[in-house]
Design a protein around this motif. Structure first.
Motif, mmCIF file in Angstrom:
data_model
loop_
_atom_site.group_PDB
_atom_site.id
_atom_site.type_symbol
_atom_site.label_atom_id
_atom_site.label_comp_id
_atom_site.label_asym_id
_atom_site.label_seq_id
_atom_site.Cartn_x
_atom_site.Cartn_y
_atom_site.Cartn_z
ATOM 1 N N ARG A 146 -3.871 -4.661 5.385
ATOM 2 C CA ARG A 146 -4.783 -3.390 4.561
ATOM 3 C C ARG A 146 -6.383 -3.617 4.118
ATOM 4 N N LYS B 57 0.955 -0.893 -0.172
ATOM 5 C CA LYS B 57 0.259 0.680 0.135
ATOM 6 C C LYS B 57 0.854 1.131 -0.138
ATOM 7 N N LYS C 291 -2.699 -0.524 -5.319
ATOM 8 C CA LYS C 291 -1.490 -0.453 -4.514
ATOM 9 C C LYS C 291 0.263 -0.259 -5.323
#
Length: 1191
Positions: A485, A149, A419
C-alpha cells in the motif's frame, strides 16, 4: 513425524475475547519453537521468548513432554498487557475533539509525550488508536492477517472524489488489486526515466515564468510549486496542458479550483458530525458541483484519447498505459476506474511534490550552509537552468536526496497512515489492539520521535547518510508508506523534485527573511502557511570541484582496463525470447549477495534485459502470495535463482519471511508457484550438521509449491573452496541456460562463465570523487569512517596457555560491552552461548606496505558517489565503503589484505594486465578456470601467495589506480567468538578465549586477521563489536534441573565457562559433565583452575580431560575417546533427559557424533548404523544434541 494438537488461550487479561487458538506442533519441537507458534496463533507480537506457559492449575510447563499431556495450555500475560492510553478529558458525543483542536498534529505529539507510544482518542464516537513507535508501525503498515487498508473516517470523505482510485480503495477490493497490478509497470524505474525530458521542459517553463517577478516582490511560493507539479502530472500522466505556466497572471484552471475546494472540504468534514454534509448548505452544493466538474473534465480527456490516433499507444504516457494494459486474464480498467485513477494521481502527485519543494526552498533559505552544499553538487554534476537535466544527473544528486528525505521527515505531506485491525493483537510494549479498531501511524509524531531522531526540531540532512540510516528502523520514515500500500509514485515524485530543484537553484536564489513558517492546520496535507519568498537571480555559483579525477595526484597514471575475451552472448539465437530473471540472496556475511550479483552480471552479458537482484524477503511474489506471470511452456516464464546460506539450519535474517511462506503447507494444493522456473545454490560448511539444510528446503518446497526446477541444486563448502564450487556450478548452469534459451556464444572462448571483468571495465561501473582539502566537513567525516563505530572497550588482555612450553598462545580478552544492544532479548544483553562479533583492524605497518606497493596516497580522501552493485562485487571495497573515507582508513578498517587472493581479484588483475603484462595475465587466468585443473592450480598458487602482500611482492601491481583497487580488493569479514561468560555473573562484560594464529613460512609471519589484532592490543582500547545471538540453538535448557553433557576441544570450551557460571548463580544441583581436549596438561589446559574449582565445589559433576600429546601410552588422546570410555554413564544420563553440547572444530564434532551413534548401538537398542544415526538425529531434532562448530 508425529504431532500434537492443543488449545492455547491467554490468561490474565479479561478484555481479550476470542483468545483461543488451536496449535499443532511436532513432538520433537523445542519450547522456543512452541512459544513462537503460540504467539503467532494468539496474535502476540510483543516477543515470544518470555512467554510463560501454564496448565489449568497455574503450574509452569517447562518442557514439550509436559505440554503434550495437556488439552489446554494458558499463556500467563498478567501484568504484561495493557490497553492503549486514553486522554483524561472526554466529553459526551464530542469525545476528545476539543482536546485535539485546533491542531491535530501538535495534539497527537503532545499525547504521545504524555501517555506513551499507543494512544486512543474519540472523535464524535469514532475511536482512533495511534502510534509513533517504529516497531509498532512496522506491524501496522504491512498487509497481514492482523492489519489491512480499510477506509477510515478521513479517507471516506476523500473517496467522494477519489472514487475507486488506488488511494481510496480497500486492500481486498478487486478494483484495487487489478489496478495495482496493472499500474506498477507505469511507475517502474524504466518508465520514470522516460518522463525525465518532460520534467526538464516543465522546469524551463517554470524558470521563464519566475523571471517575470522582480527581485523585491514577495511571491507565494506554494502557488507556483503547485502549478508546476500539476503541469508535470498532467503532461506525463495523460498528455494534458492546464496552461498554468503560460503567464504569471494566468487564471487557475477550473479543475484546480474544484479539486482544491474538495480537498479542503473533505478535511473539514472529518471534524464535523456526519449529518452536516447532508444538509442543504451552499458548501455541500459547491462540493457536489466541484466533484461533477472534476469528473467531467477527466472523462472528456479519456474520450478524446480513445477517439484519437494514439488510442492504442500504450507507451505514450500513464493514460495510454491504463487504456491498454491487461492482466493474464485479459482484464483491464474501466473508463470510470481510469477516471478515478487520474484524479487520484493529480491529487497525490501534486500535493506531495509541491509541498516538498516549498518546504525545501524555505529550509534552504534558513540554512545557507546546506544551500552551499547542494549548489556544489549541482555544479559538479553539470546541471544548468538552460539545459535539460538527464536521468543520470538527477539520480546522482545524492546530497539533494538527503535534503529531500529530511524535508519529508519534518513536513510529511500525508498526516497519517490509516489501517484496520482485523484480529486481536498484542503489539510491542504489551498494548492490546482489538479487532475492528481503526489504527493510524501518526507520521508527524513518528518523524519527530526524539528516541529515534535526536533533536527532531532541527533541520539536519546528515541524518540521511547511509551510515546514519542503517542505525534506524526503516519503518521510522514513512512519508510514502511502505509495502503493497505504499505510494507507487514515490520514485516519480523524488525524481521530479530533484530535477526541478537543480534547475531552479542554478537560476535563482530564494530568500525568506520573516518569522518561522508553520503549516496550515486546516489543510488536508502539511502545507506551508503564507510562505512568501523573494526570487533573486543567482549571481554566484561555486566552482566545480578542482580535481575530479579518480586517481589522486601523484599516483601512477590511470589507464583503461582492457576488455576480457570471455564469451560474448549474441542476440537470442533461439526461438524463445529471454524471460525476466530475478536473483535472490539470503546472507549473513554478504557472500550469497556477492554470488547473486555475479550471476546478475553474467546474465546481463548473455543478453538478459529484465534483471533484478534483491534479498529473499523482498521478493515481490511474497507480497501477493502467488506467481502471477506467464505459465505456458512456450511463454516467457520468469526464472529465479536463489543463493542462500544456512545459519544453524535456520534461514539467514534476510530470508525469514521467505522461509515462513514456503513452510506453509496449506498452500500446496493451490500450487501458487506454478509456471515459475527456479534454481538454488546453497552456501555452507560441511562441518555443520545443518549443512545445506535451508537451501535444500528451498529447492524441495518450491517444487512442491508448483514451480519447475530449472537446474539442479548447487552447493558450496566453505570448509574447502566455496568460490571454486560456485564457479564450477556457474559453468554448468550457464551451459544449460544457453542451450535452453538458444543463446549463441563466442566459439573461440574456452569458458562459459564471464569473470568480473567480462565485456566491460568494472571501473566504469564506479564513480569516485577525490575530496579536496578545502572541504573540511568531508575530510572530518573521512577521518571518522572506520567501518562501524567504536562501541566497546577491551579492558584486559592476558595469556591462558603456558607459552614457554606450548610455543602457542591463547589470549583471554575481557571486554566492556555495556554500550552494546541485545539482539533478541530485553531481559539480558546476551545469553550464555551467544557470540561476540569482532571487527578487526590491519596493522599500520602492513597498511603502509600495501599503499606503497599499489602507489596509493594514504592521507588522500575519496568518496564513492555511484556504484553498480549488479556488476561490481558486493564483497568489494567499492560496494562496502560508504561516505567520504581516507585511503588509510580504507586499508586499515576495510581491506582484507591477509586472506588468500580470491578468484574474483585474480580475474580482475588478469584482465587489467592483459596488455601490459600478458604473461602475468595468463598465469592468473590459468588458476581461476573452473574444473579440477583450475582447482589444483589455484590451490598451488595460494600456497605461494597467501595474501595480498605476497601478491604485490611478486607481481607488477603498481599501475593500478585507486578506483581499480577498490573494485578488485574484498572487504574484511568480522570474526565471531563464543562468549565465555554468563550475563547473570557478568552483565556488562564479555570474555573471549582467542586462539592466536601466527604461521611462519620461509621466515615470514602470517598472522590471523582478528586473532593477531586482538593479541597485540594494549588495554584499555576501543573496539567495534556486535552481539550475535545463537538463535536458541546453543543455549542452556530452560529448566536448570536438566543434566548437561559438554564436549569441547581448545577454545571451543568458551561457552561452557558461561554455562557453568550461570548454573553457579542459579545454584543448580543438576549433573554437569565436561569433556575437554587439549595437547598437554602443563601447556594448554586453559581454564584448568576454573574447571577443577567447579569440580571440587560439586557444580561440575566430573571433568574428563583428554591430552593428545601426553605420552605414547595415553589411550585417551581425544575427547571422543573419553566419551567412549564413559559410554554407560553418558547413556544413563541421556535416558534421564540430559542435553548434549559439542563445541569446537568440525573434525572433532564429527568424531563425537560417530561415538554417540556407536553408543546408541551398544546401549540404545539400535541394530544397524542407520538406526543409530536415526537415534542421534532424533536427539538433534528435539534439541537435546547441540553443536557449535567451525573450520
Amino acid at each position: 513425524m508425529s504431532k500434537t494438537t492443543i488449545i492455547a488461550t491467554v490468561r490474565g487479561f479479561d478484555s481479550i475475547e476470542s483468545n483461543d487458538a488451536t496449535v499443532t506442533f511436532d513432538n520433537s519441537a523445542s519450547m522456543d519453537k512452541l512459544r513462537s507458534l503460540v504467539a503467532d496463533k494468539l496474535g502476540i507480537a510483543s516477543g515470544h521468548q518470555d512467554l510463560i506457559l501454564e496448565n489449568g492449575d497455574g503450574q509452569v510447563l517447562s518442557n514439550i513432554d509436559e505440554v503434550r499431556q495437556q488439552e489446554v495450555i494458558y499463556v500467563n500475560m498478567k501484568d504484561q498487557i495493557k490497553l492503549p492510553a486514553v486522554p483524561k478529558r472526554s466529553l459526551p458525543y464530542f469525545g476528545n475533539l476539543y482536546e485535539m483542536l485546533p491542531d491535530l498534529q501538535a495534539s497527537w505529539r503532545r499525547l504521545f509525550d504524555e501517555l506513551g507510544p499507543v494512544v486512543k482518542i474519540n472523535l464524535f464516537g469514532n475511536e482512533i488508536t495511534g502510534t509513533n513507535d517504529p516497531a509498532i508501525a512496522e506491524l501496522l503498515v504491512k498487509e497481514s492477517e492482523y492489519f489491512t487498508k480499510k477506509l477510515n473516517t478521513g479517507l471516506t470523505e476523500v473517496k467522494a472524489f477519489g472514487g475507486q482510485g488506488l488511494f481510496t480503495t480497500n486492500s481486498d477490493d478487486m478494483d484495487w488489486k487489478l489496478a495495482h497490478k496493472l499500474l506498477m509497470p507505469a511507475f517502474s524505474p524504466r518508465a520514470i526515466k522516460a518522463y525525465q525530458l518532460e520534467m526538464s521542459v516543465i522546469g524551463q517553463q517554470t524558470i521563464k515564468l519566475l523571471e517575470q517577478f522582480s527581485p523585491d516582490e514577495p511571491v507565494e511560493i506554494l502557488n507556483w510549486t503547485t502549478n508546476l507539479t500539476f503541469e508535470t502530472i498532467g503532461k506525463v500522466g495523460f498528455g494534458y496542458d492546464f496552461h498554468l505556466l503560460d503567464d504569471r497572471n494566468a487564471e487557475n484552471h477550473p479543475f484546480i479550483e474544484a479539486m482544491g475546494y474538495c480537498m479542503k472540504e473533505a478535511f473539514k468534514r472529518t471534524l464535523q458530525p456526519k449529518v452536516l454534509k447532508r444538509l442543504p448548505f451552499e458548501s455541500n452544493r459547491r462540493f457536489d458541483r466541484s466533484l461533477k466538474l472534476m469528473r467531467s473534465t477527466v472523462d472528456e480527456v479519456i474520450q478524446q484519447r480513445k477517439n484519437g490516433p494514439e488510442a492504442n499507444d500504450m507507451n505514450k504516457d500513464v493514460l495510454g498505459f491504463m487504456l491498454n494494459a491487461r492482466d493474464e486474464n485479459d482484464l483491464g480498467l474501466t473508463d470510470e476506474n481510469i477516471r478515478d485513477q487520474v484524479i487520484t494521481f493529480l491529487i497525490a502527485g501534486h500535493e506531495t511534490t509541491s509541498n516538498t519543494l516549498s518546504w525545501t526552498l524555505y529550509e534552504l533559505s534558513r540554512h545557507p550552509e546546506v544551500e552551499e552544499k547542494i549548489l556544489q553538487e549541482i555544479v559538479d554534476l553539470g546541471i544548468t537552468h538552460d539545459g535539460l537535466p538527464t536521468t543520470k544527473q538527477s539520480s546522482n544528486m545524492k546530497y539533494t536526496h538527503q535534503i529531500l528525505k529530511e524535508v519529508l521527515r519534518m513536513y510529511s505531506p500525508v498526516r497519517a497512515l490509516g489501517k484496520y485491525c482485523k484480529k486481536d493483537i498484542i503489539v510491542p510494549g504489551g498494548y492490546h489492539i482489538k479487532a475492528g479498531s481503526e489504527v493510524i501511524v501518526q507520521l508527524s509524531s513518528l518523524h519527530y520521535n526524539a528516541d529515534v531522531y535526536p533533536n527532531p526540531e532541527e533541520f539536519d540532512p546528515s541524518r540521511w547518510t547511509p551510515e546514519e540510516e542503517q542505525k534506524r528502523s526503516r519503518f521510522a520514515w514513512l512519508p510514502f508508506s511502505t509495502g503493497p500500500r505504499s505510494c507507487i509514485g514515490m520514485a516519480l515524485a523524488l525524481q521530479e523534485a530533484k530535477t526541478i530543484l537543480g534547475m531552479l537553484l542554478h537560476r535563482f536564489r530564494f530568500v525568506y527573511d520573516g518569522p518561522p513558517i508553520s503549516y496550515d492546520p486546516k489543510a488536508a496535507t502539511i502545507r506551508p502557511l503564507n510562505l512568501f519568498m523573494k526570487i533573486l537571480p543567482r549571481e554566484h555559483l561555486p566552482s566545480p570541484t578542482a580535481d575530479s579525477r579518480l586517481t589522486p595526484p601523484g599516483s601512477p597514471t590511470q589507464t583503461k582496463m582492457p576488455k576480457a575475451t570471455l564469451p560474448t552472448a549474441v542476440v537470442n539465437a533461439g526461438s524463445i525470447p529471454l524471460p525476466p530473471v530475478t536473483f535472490l540472496f539470503g546472507t549473513q556475511t554478504g557472500t550469497a549477495q556477492d554470488y547473486a550479483s555475479q550471476l546478475a552480471g553474467q546474465a546481463k552479458s548473455f543478453g538478459f534485459k529484465n534483471i533484478k537482484v534483491c534479498d529473499m524477503d523482498k521478493w515481490e511474489v511474497l507480497e501477493s502470495g502467488k506467481y502471477n506471470g506467464p505459465k505456458g511452456s512456450n511463454d516467457r516464464r520468469e526464472l529465479i535463482v536463489i543463493c542462500t546460506a544456512t545459519y544453524n539450519g535456520s534461514p539467514p535474517d534476510s530470508a525469514e519471511k521467505f522461509d515462513k511462506f514456503i513452510s506453509d503447507e496449506s498452500n500446496d494444493k493451490d500450487q501458487p508457484m506454478e509456471g515459475l522456473l527456479y534454481s538454488v545454490f546453497g552456501l555452507g560448511n560441511k562441518n555443520w550438521r545443518t549443512y545445506q539444510q535451508f537451501p535444500t528446503k528451498c529447492d524441495n518446497r518450491l517444487d512442491e509449491l508448483g514451480a519447475e526446477r530449472f537446474f539442479y541444486l548447487g552447493s558450496g563448502d566453505a570448509d574447502k573452496d566455496m568460490d571454486a564450487d560456485f564457479q564450477e556450478w556457474c559453468a554448468h548452469f550457464w551451459s544449460h541456460t544457453l542451450v535452453y534459451f538458444g543463446i549463441g556464444t563466442n566459439l573461440e572462448t574456452t569458458s562459459l562463465v564471464p569473470t568480473a571483468s567480462k565485456n566491460e571495465d568494472l571501473a566504469d561501473m564506479l564513480e569516485v570523487q577525490i575530496i579536496q582539502k578545502s572541504e573540511d566537513a568531508k575530510w572530518n567525516s573521512a577521518s571518522k569512517n572506520v567501518n562501524g563505530e567504536y562501541n566497546a572497550e577491551i579492558t584486559a588482555n592476558s595469556e591462558l596457555q603456558n607459552v614457554e612450553l606450548s610455543k602457542r598462545s591463547t589470549r583471554l580478552i575481557e571486554i566492556d560491552i555495556s554500550k552494546l544492544q541485545s539482539p533478541d532479548t530485553d531481559k539480558h544483553r546476551y545469553l550464555a552461548g551467544d557470540h561476540l562479533e569482532i571487527l578487526p583492524e590491519n596493522s599500520d605497518v602492513d597498511v603502509e606496505k600495501v599503499a606503497l606497493g599499489f602507489g596509493l596516497i594514504l592521507d588522500s580522501v575519496f568518496e564513492i558517489t555511484d556504484v553498480d552493485i549488479t556488476t561490481v562485487s558486493s564483497r568489494s571495497l567499492a560496494a562496502a565503503i560508504k561516505g567520504p573515507c581516507t585511503v588509510r582508513n580504507a586499508l586499515k578498517y576495510y581491506a582484507d589484505i591477509y586472506s588468500a587472493p580470491s578468484r574474483y581479484m585474480l580475474a580482475y588483475f588478469a584482465a587489467r594486465l592483459q596488455k601490459t603484462h600478458p604473461d602475468v595475465a595468463a598465469m592468473f587466468s590459468d588458476v581461476i578456470i573452473p574444473g579440477d585443473k583450475g582447482q589444483a592450480a589455484y590451490n598451488e598458487f595460494v600456497k605461494e601467495h597467501r595474501n595480498l602482500l605476497d601478491l604485490q611482492r611478486n607481481y607488477p601491481l603498481t599501475e593500478f589506480s585507486l578506483k581499480e583497487f577498490l573494485c578488485a580488493v574484498t572487504v574484511m569479514q568480522p570474526r565471531r567468538y563464543s562468549i565465555a561468560t554468563s550475563p547473570l555473573k557478568n552483565k556488562d562484560s564479555a570474555h573471549l578465549a582467542v586462539g592466536v594464529v601466527d604461521d611462519v613460512i620461509n621466515n615470514r609471519h602470517y598472522p590471523g586477521l582478528t586473532s593477531g589484532y586482538l593479541a597485540n592490543v594494549q588495554p584499555p582500547c576501543p573496539l567495534r563489536a556486535r552481539i550475535k545471538s545463537s538463535k536458541s540453538s546453543f543455549c542452556l535448557p530452560c529448566d536448570e534441573k536438566t543434566p548437561i553433557i559438554m564436549i569441547a576441544a581448545g577454545t571451543g570450551v568458551s561457552p561452557f565457562v558461561g554455562f557453568l557460571q550461570e548454573r553457579e548463580v542459579l545454584k543448580s544441583k543438576a549433573e554437569a559433565h565436561l569433556f575437554f581436549g587439549c595437547r598437554h596438561p602443563d601447556q594448554d589446559f586453559i581454564y584448568r583452575d576454573v574447571f577443577e574449582g567447579y569440580e571440587k565445589s560439586g557444580l561440575l559433576t566430573k571433568l574428563y580431560p583428554a591430552f593428545s600429546r601426553y605420552g605414547e601410552d595415553n589411550p585417551r588422546k581425544y575427547v571422543q575417546h573419553q566419551v567412549m570410555a564413559n559410554a554407560g554413564e553418558m547413556w544413563k544420563l541421556l535416558s534421564q533427559g540430559a542435553v548434549i553440547y559439542v563445541c569446537g572444530a568440525g573434525a572433532m564434532s564429527r568424531d563425537v557424533r560417530r561415538t554417540f551413534e556407536l553408543i546408541a548401538k551398544n546401549f540404545g537398542g539400535a541394530k544397524t548404523d542407520e538406526e543409530a544415526t536415526e537415534v542421534v538425529s532424533g536427539l538433534i531434532s528435539s534439541g537435546r544434541y547441540n553443536e557449535d562448530v567451525w573450520g
